[in-house]
Motif scaffolding. Structure first.
Motif: not given
Length: 295
Positions: A255-260, A265-267, A281-284
């Motif tokens: 979960f932490y790595r996905s948030m990073q 990516a979404l800047q 990529f958008f599982d969470y």
């Protein structure tokens, strides 16, 4: 009355004759008693002296030390560097009889002319000797040369009845026509020395700059190497911490790595991504993702 008339002129003549036979020799002079040009007596002691009136005469000579400035002459030492020499001498009349016989009625002026010729000849001879250079004449050794000139002039001056007490070189200069060339040569030598000093200074400056540049490169290289080592050690420590966290709770680590990844990516306000709907990529971000409680 007649006797008085005759005796008075006789008395006056006798007194005048007696007075004319007496003369005084001063302590600053010597005297010769001459009779028809022949020397009859020499008076060197101060006091009263006598001579025969009308027949003998007295010639006085100065017994003090006298000065004589010689004419300016050019000499050529052994290094062929011509010099203009101006000298003076101190002398005295040592033998009045020989002095009278040597110079005759010319007196002191004639004696000084002959002494000046003697001094000029000795100056040329001594300063032009084989081992005498212009540097020797201009150095402290000139005292030895002056004494040599005095001693040799003394030998010749004895024939004039003179005693040369001292000889001094007043001025020793280059001839006027050689001054410009000498100054130009001295200026060229100084400019060459200045150029050599500047060249040596530039060479030293180049060495200092090269050493400084090498020191800067070595310092930066050492700093970069230490920074890379520190950065590598920090990355290793971070990875170790992350690995430890992953081992403790894999789900939280994922979960932490996905948030990073989402943050990177979404800047920005117009970021666009093209992905398939079933991408992991958008599982969470999907609402239908099953949670641990549901499992």
């Amino acid at each position: 009355m007649r006797k008085t008339t005759y005796l008075l002129p006789i008395l006056v003549v006798v007194v005048a004759t007696a007075l004319s036979s007496i003369f005084v020799v001063d302590e600053r002079e010597k005297a010769l008693v001459l009779q028809f040009g022949q020397i009859k007596a020499v008076k060197e002691e101060p006091g009263l002296a006598f001579k025969i009136p009308l027949i003998q005469e007295v010639v006085r000579y100065d017994d003090r030390i006298l000065s004589l400035d010689t004419d300016t002459i050019e000499v050529t030492p052994s290094d062929d560097r011509r010099l203009v020499v101006d000298a003076f001498a101190r002398y005295r009349i040592a033998d009045v009889v020989q002095f009278r016989q040597a110079v005759g009625v010319g007196g002191l002026r004639a004696a000084e002319d002959r002494l000046s010729s003697i001094l000029n000849a000795q100056i040329r001879e001594v300063l032009g000797a084989d081992q005498v250079t212009s540097d020797t004449i201009l150095s402290q050794d000139r005292r030895v040369l002056m004494n040599r000139i005095r001693d040799q002039a003394q030998i010749s001056a004895r024939g004039l009845g003179l005693d040369v007490v001292d000889v001094r070189l007043k001025q020793t200069n280059l001839p006027a026509q050689n001054l410009d060339a000498t100054f130009a040569r001295m200026r060229a030598e100084r400019e060459r020395e200045a150029a050599d000093e500047i060249a040596r200074g530039n060479e030293a400056a180049q060495r200092v700059r090269a050493l400084a540049d090498r020191t800067v490169v070595e310092t930066l290289s050492d700093s970069e190497r230490e920074a890379q080592i520190t950065r590598g050690e920090a990355d290793a420590e971070r990875n170790a911490i992350l690995a430890e966290a992953f081992g403790a709770n894999p789900e939280f680590f994922t979960f932490y790595r996905s948030m990073q990844a989402y943050e990177n990516a979404l800047q920005g306000s117009n970021s666009s991504m093209v992905l398939t709907p079933d991408s992991q990529f958008f599982d969470y971000l999907r609402s239908d993702r099953p949670t641990r409680d549901q499992n």
